[in-house]
Design an enzyme around this catalytic site. Structure first.
Site, short mmCIF file in Angstrom:
data_model
loop_
_atom_site.label_atom_id
_atom_site.label_comp_id
_atom_site.label_asym_id
_atom_site.label_seq_id
_atom_site.Cartn_x
_atom_site.Cartn_y
_atom_site.Cartn_z
N CYS A 1 0.83 -1.21 0.00
CA CYS A 1 0.00 0.00 0.00
C CYS A 1 0.87 1.26 0.00
O CYS A 1 1.53 1.57 0.99
CB CYS A 1 -0.93 -0.04 1.22
SG CYS A 1 -1.78 1.49 1.58
N CYS B 1 0.06 3.83 2.68
CA CYS B 1 0.50 3.31 3.98
C CYS B 1 1.98 3.59 4.19
O CYS B 1 2.40 3.99 5.28
CB CYS B 1 0.26 1.80 4.08
SG CYS B 1 -1.47 1.30 3.97
#
Length: 130
Positions: free
Chosen positions: A55, A58
């Site tokens: 991600c 993230c």
């Protein structure tokens, strides 16, 4: 004598705060499904970052949370939960989008943030629980 007692009380309070702060981690703690409940119950205010290695947002948020963990040591403890490896907790909290940050006060879920939000937004979200 009153001045001496006042100084003594102030110093005791400073030592107590220092000791409490040292018991709080200064960097995010990796947590698992198995350690999740114990972790959120151990500290008065916890933010759990639900993330995954693939991600991009993230990965952008990670250094911000690392910095906040150091700056807010003694007030907030930060945890990291890899939702690819720790699926049960993600399912239990209905995590459908990441990054997702779960906030716990005294072991109870109180709030959530979704997305790679700016540091100031995270601080604002935590402020009422401090």
């Amino acid at each position: 004598m009153d001045d001496l007692e006042s100084i003594k009380q102030k110093r005791m309070q400073e030592l107590k705060q220092s000791l409490e702060q040292k018991q709080y981690p200064s960097s995010p703690v990796t947590i698992t499904d198995a350690s999740f409940d114990e972790f959120v119950s151990k500290y008065s205010l916890v933010l759990v970052d639900c993330w995954a290695p693939w991600c991009g947002p993230c990965r952008m948020l990670s250094p911000v949370l690392d910095e906040m963990a150091t700056e807010m040591q003694g007030k907030v403890v930060f945890g990291k939960l890899n939702v690819d490896e720790e699926k049960m907790t993600a399912v239990n909290f209905g995590i459908a989008s990441i990054p997702a940050m779960l906030i716990f006060k005294e072991g109870k879920f109180v709030d959530k943030l979704i997305g790679a939000v700016p540091k100031q937004n995270i601080i604002q979200k935590l402020q009422p629980y401090m």
